[in-house]
Motif scaffolding. Structure first.
Motif, short mmCIF file in Angstrom:
data_model
loop_
_atom_site.label_atom_id
_atom_site.label_comp_id
_atom_site.label_asym_id
_atom_site.label_seq_id
_atom_site.Cartn_x
_atom_site.Cartn_y
_atom_site.Cartn_z
N VAL A 1 0.86 -1.19 0.00
CA VAL A 1 0.00 0.00 0.00
C VAL A 1 0.89 1.23 0.00
N LEU A 2 0.59 2.16 -0.91
CA LEU A 2 1.38 3.38 -1.03
C LEU A 2 1.21 4.26 0.21
N PHE A 3 2.24 5.06 0.46
CA PHE A 3 2.15 6.06 1.51
C PHE A 3 1.61 7.39 0.99
N HIS A 4 1.71 7.62 -0.34
CA HIS A 4 1.40 8.93 -0.90
C HIS A 4 1.21 8.77 -2.41
N PRO A 5 0.47 9.67 -3.05
CA PRO A 5 0.37 9.60 -4.52
C PRO A 5 1.71 9.68 -5.23
N ASN A 6 2.67 10.33 -4.60
CA ASN A 6 4.01 10.39 -5.16
C ASN A 6 4.69 9.03 -4.94
N ALA A 7 4.90 8.31 -6.04
CA ALA A 7 5.45 6.95 -5.92
C ALA A 7 6.81 6.94 -5.25
N ALA A 8 7.52 8.08 -5.33
CA ALA A 8 8.84 8.14 -4.71
C ALA A 8 8.76 8.00 -3.19
N GLY B 1 7.22 5.75 -1.73
CA GLY B 1 7.29 4.33 -1.44
C GLY B 1 5.99 3.73 -0.94
N SER B 2 6.09 2.46 -0.56
CA SER B 2 4.93 1.72 -0.08
C SER B 2 5.40 0.75 1.00
N GLY B 3 4.46 0.14 1.65
CA GLY B 3 4.77 -0.85 2.67
C GLY B 3 3.79 -1.99 2.60
N PRO B 4 4.25 -3.22 2.88
CA PRO B 4 3.33 -4.37 2.82
C PRO B 4 2.33 -4.32 3.97
N VAL B 5 1.08 -4.56 3.64
CA VAL B 5 0.02 -4.58 4.64
C VAL B 5 -0.79 -5.85 4.44
N THR C 1 -9.69 4.90 -0.74
CA THR C 1 -8.59 5.85 -0.53
C THR C 1 -7.31 5.03 -0.38
N PRO C 2 -6.57 4.79 -1.48
CA PRO C 2 -5.54 3.74 -1.48
C PRO C 2 -4.19 4.15 -0.91
N TYR C 3 -4.17 4.80 0.25
CA TYR C 3 -2.91 5.17 0.87
C TYR C 3 -2.97 4.85 2.36
N GLN C 4 -1.81 4.53 2.89
CA GLN C 4 -1.70 4.32 4.33
C GLN C 4 -0.88 5.45 4.93
N PRO C 5 -1.15 5.82 6.18
CA PRO C 5 -0.35 6.88 6.80
C PRO C 5 1.05 6.38 7.12
N ASN C 6 2.00 7.28 6.97
CA ASN C 6 3.36 6.91 7.36
C ASN C 6 3.58 7.26 8.83
N ALA C 7 4.79 6.99 9.31
CA ALA C 7 5.07 7.19 10.73
C ALA C 7 4.90 8.65 11.14
#
Length: 780
Positions: free
Chosen positions: A233-240, A242-246, A260-266
């Protein structure tokens, strides 16, 4: 045709109050973020943080009254439980209205807040497996629309309220714009273009959002984010960014990511009520945060805990393998839920939690009825134990299941308690060897490698192998002992060992061996202080005669019992003598008494006599008339003193050695003590020998160097430095005529000798007497 996607808003998903009135009308919502504690609406692209800061400074920012949510509690794999998300009866129209009224008590003049909003609604046909039909009506309030849509589609009214807030701040905005109502839920608003006018309108937005979430649920494989799968799952629309496995645990979470295909980052989670960094997104974070603040925890019911446990085991790539059943609820044993997997199952119950059940333990668990059987719900995961060849143990509601090379067996809780008290599987008992077997009286036994656990009516106790052997040899629970009443207890006194109690006795184990202590012997043993007192540990098994009288040796004495139930303990210094003469002595009539006279020792009285012990003479019984006359002579403190030998009796005459000499006694003639002449008197045959009965006690004479003389019926014995010699017959008479001991001849210096003619001679200190029947006596 394909359904349009909802407004992803850079897939951040919450458009909120505009930063300025000038941005409100005609603004294409591209992001929803929070700034300075208040959610703002505007495009991320082209809006600099500096601009945000400037605008924020122009706006009055209300403070949060409380913070209920904590970013550390956010789980990207489980945003909200399905039971909460798909609860179409969560709130009535009246409850929704009350909720809205509480959020905005007073709307700004000239604006229509959500609590006061209404519109005409059109009827909508249902969509099989998604939503039921909607009956339109003129002038329906927002609360009614939210309640009816939720009920028709099976989507929680709470969820719809949170969606309206996180997309357009409509629930809390006291000066909402038409644009906010137009795109209330962000449906039909893609990232790359303005919102689709075909989906404008408050009712349209609420209906299509609810329908879309039901489409996600009904066709999970038709979308990118699928429950039961691990998805990057992406962290942001900006692919740079990154993403994290969920690992997506449930349908509601999958639906939120599809919407809403994004997860919050730390960074976004660290500042839960503010902004994170340039790679932060907020849509799903804010959905969870708002729901938690408004309605409480989102992780309820078994679904979260089962799927979290599954994730902890590696999810579909882990040891459990893929799921093969849905989550199923059970009411047995307090209730819970279970999901089956290719290589096991996960069962959840409150308050125990969710645990995996696998391999041999699962097979045994299933054979005993699983969650509906007597073992109940799991209470822990499987734990490995290396002792005794190794294996695994898992705790359940009413038992544990242990699996090793000896097999896989349930251990009921009562047995578990007993096992833990004796060191557990790591201790001497080791692994179970079979199931717990019970008889018709609910008496149970379970064998282990190093012992057995015996149970009855909810209580159980462990018997180590050595104690079990003695227990079973004595008839087990139907024999001399009855049921166990304790686990073995370590006792350090008197060299150390352990003891185990039973209804009718005890079994004790020490370096001397393992022995039973039962009946009257146990009573006497305990009365004397038991293991920690005078008796100490048993050193032999009990011995009983045909009449039921028993005795048993201990470290410091012996216990005795009689057939009438009486029992007593005898000091070790007296016990051997008592055991030999028990029939004569009978029961004790006193305790053990210490006496200091004549060097000291101990005495105990009995029905038929007494036993006296001294360090120099040992233990000897004094009985009968001899005891009576011994006491008359002063006993231990008198002339006889402590006994040094046992009594011998013949023809009514008894003799017994004492420190003060040989005591001669009979009922007819009384008693005297032969002191210095004891050995010589016995050599002469004692009271039945040539000297006969003593007629005096020992008499001291100082003449000629001193000594003692004691007279007898047929002679006397004179003892001096020259020795102890008998003086009798004609020699004695002639000797006495010459003054005896005090005369010129002095003390005898040899035994008298006689020839066949009756002529006798005896040497004295100062001469020899020769005496014949014819010539009489002369001195040579």
């Amino acid at each position: 045709m394909p359904q349009p996607e909802p407004c992803y808003i850079h897939r951040q998903g919450e458009a909120v109050r505009a930063m300025t009135r000038g941005l409100r009308e005609g603004d294409s919502v591209a992001d929803a973020t929070t700034f300075g504690g208040v959610r703002q609406r505007g495009r991320i692209i082209g809006i600099l943080v500096a601009t945000l800061a400037l605008v924020a400074g122009l706006i009055a920012i209300p403070q949060q009254s409380s913070i209920a949510a904590n970013g550390s509690d956010f789980d990207p794999g489980f945003i909200i439980a399905d039971d909460l998300f798909y609860d179409g009866a969560a709130m009535s129209a009246g409850q929704v209205q009350s909720f809205l009224n509480a959020r905005v008590p007073q709307c700004r003049a000239g604006y229509v807040c959500l609590k006061a909003y209404s519109q005409d609604t059109a009827s909508r046909a249902g969509e099989a497996g998604r939503c039921g039909g909607y009956a339109g009506a003129p002038g329906e309030s927002a609360a009614t629309i939210i309640a009816k849509v939720g009920a028709a589609c099976g989507v929680s009214q709470k969820v719809l309220l949170v969606l309206l807030e996180k997309e357009q701040s409509l629930v809390t905005d006291d000066w909402p714009t038409s644009r906010q109502y137009r795109s209330a839920t962000g449906y039909g608003c893609p990232d790359t273009a303005d919102c689709d006018a075909a989906y404008y309108g408050f009712f349209n937005q609420v209906w299509m959002a609810a329908l879309q979430f039901k489409r996600y649920q009904a066709n999970p494989g038709g979308w990118r984010h699928i429950a039961g799968r691990t998805v990057n799952v992406l962290f942001h629309p900006n692919a740079a960014c990154g993403s994290g496995p969920v690992y997506i645990m449930n349908a509601a979470t999958a639906g939120l990511y599809n919407y809403t295909p994004y997860q919050p980052n730390a960074a976004a989670l660290a500042n839960l009520y503010g902004t994170g960094d340039g790679c932060s997104s907020y849509g799903n974070r804010n959905f969870w945060r708002i729901y938690t603040d408004w309605f409480g925890p989102t992780k309820i019911g078994p679904q979260y805990f089962i799927e979290k446990t599954y994730r902890d085991y590696g999810a579909e790539a882990g040891v459990l393998g893929p799921a093969v059943t849905d989550i199923r609820s059970f009411t047995a044993n307090g209730g819970g839920a279970v999901r089956g997997y290719q290589n096991g199952a996960i069962a959840w119950s409150a308050p125990r939690g969710a645990f995996a059940i696998m391999v041999a333990i699962r097979a045994t668990y299933g054979a005993w009825g699983g969650v509906e059987g007597w073992i109940g719900w799991p209470a822990s995961g499987a734990n490995s134990i290396s002792a005794h060849g190794g294996g695994t143990v898992q705790a359940f509601q009413f038992a544990a299941i242990a699996s090793s090379q000896t097999g896989t067996w349930p251990i009921p809780n009562a047995n578990r308690t007993a096992l833990a008290a004796v060191g557990g599987i790591d201790g001497e008992f080791g692994w179970p060897m079979g199931e717990n077997v019970c008889d018709a009286q609910s008496r149970c036994i379970q064998a282990f490698q190093g012992g057995s656990v015996y149970g009855r009516t909810g209580a159980a106790f462990g018997l180590p192998a050595s104690i079990r052997a003695v227990f079973e040899t004595n008839g087990g629970r139907t024999g001399a002992f009855g049921e166990p009443t304790s686990n073995p207890n370590r006792i350090e006194a008197n060299g150390g060992g352990r003891a185990q109690g039973f209804e009718k006795g005890a079994i004790v184990e020490s370096p001397a061996g393992t022995f039973a202590v039962t009946g009257g012997i146990r009573t006497a043993f305990n009365a004397a202080g038991g293991i920690g007192g005078v008796p100490g540990w048993p050193v032999a098994a009990a011995a009983c005669d045909a009449g039921g009288a028993c005795s048993q040796r201990f470290q410091h004495g012996s216990a005795f019992s009689s057939s009438d139930g009486a029992a007593w303990f005898i000091d070790e210094r007296l016990a051997g003598e008592y055991a030999a003469l028990r029939a004569t002595l009978g029961k004790p009539t006193s305790g053990t008494n210490a006496i200091a006279a004549n060097g000291g020792g101990i005495v105990q009285g009995y029905e038929g006599g007494a036993i006296a012990w001294s360090s120099t003479g040992g233990a000897h019984a004094i009985t009968g008339v001899l005891r009576t006359q011994y006491n008359a002579l002063g006993g231990i403190a008198g002339q006889p003193g402590w006994p040094t030998g046992s009594a011998t009796c013949a023809a009514g005459v008894c003799t017994q050695r004492f420190a003060g000499g040989l005591m001669v006694s009979s009922a007819q003639r009384g008693s005297l003590v032969i002191s210095q002449a004891t050995d010589r008197y016995l050599a002469a045959g004692g009271p039945t020998g040539s000297l006969g009965w003593p007629t005096t006690g020992g008499i001291r004479f100082e003449a000629s160097g001193g000594g003692f003389v004691q007279a007898f019926e047929q002679g006397a014995i004179a003892a001096s430095a020259s020795g102890a010699y008998v003086v009798s017959g004609g020699v004695r008479a002639f000797y006495n005529e010459r003054g005896g001991i005090t005369g010129p001849l002095g003390w005898p210096a040899s035994e008298m000798t006689c020839d066949s003619a009756g002529t006798c001679s005896q040497q004295f200190q100062n001469g020899r007497i020769v005496w014949s029947p014819i010539g009489g006596g002369r001195v040579e």
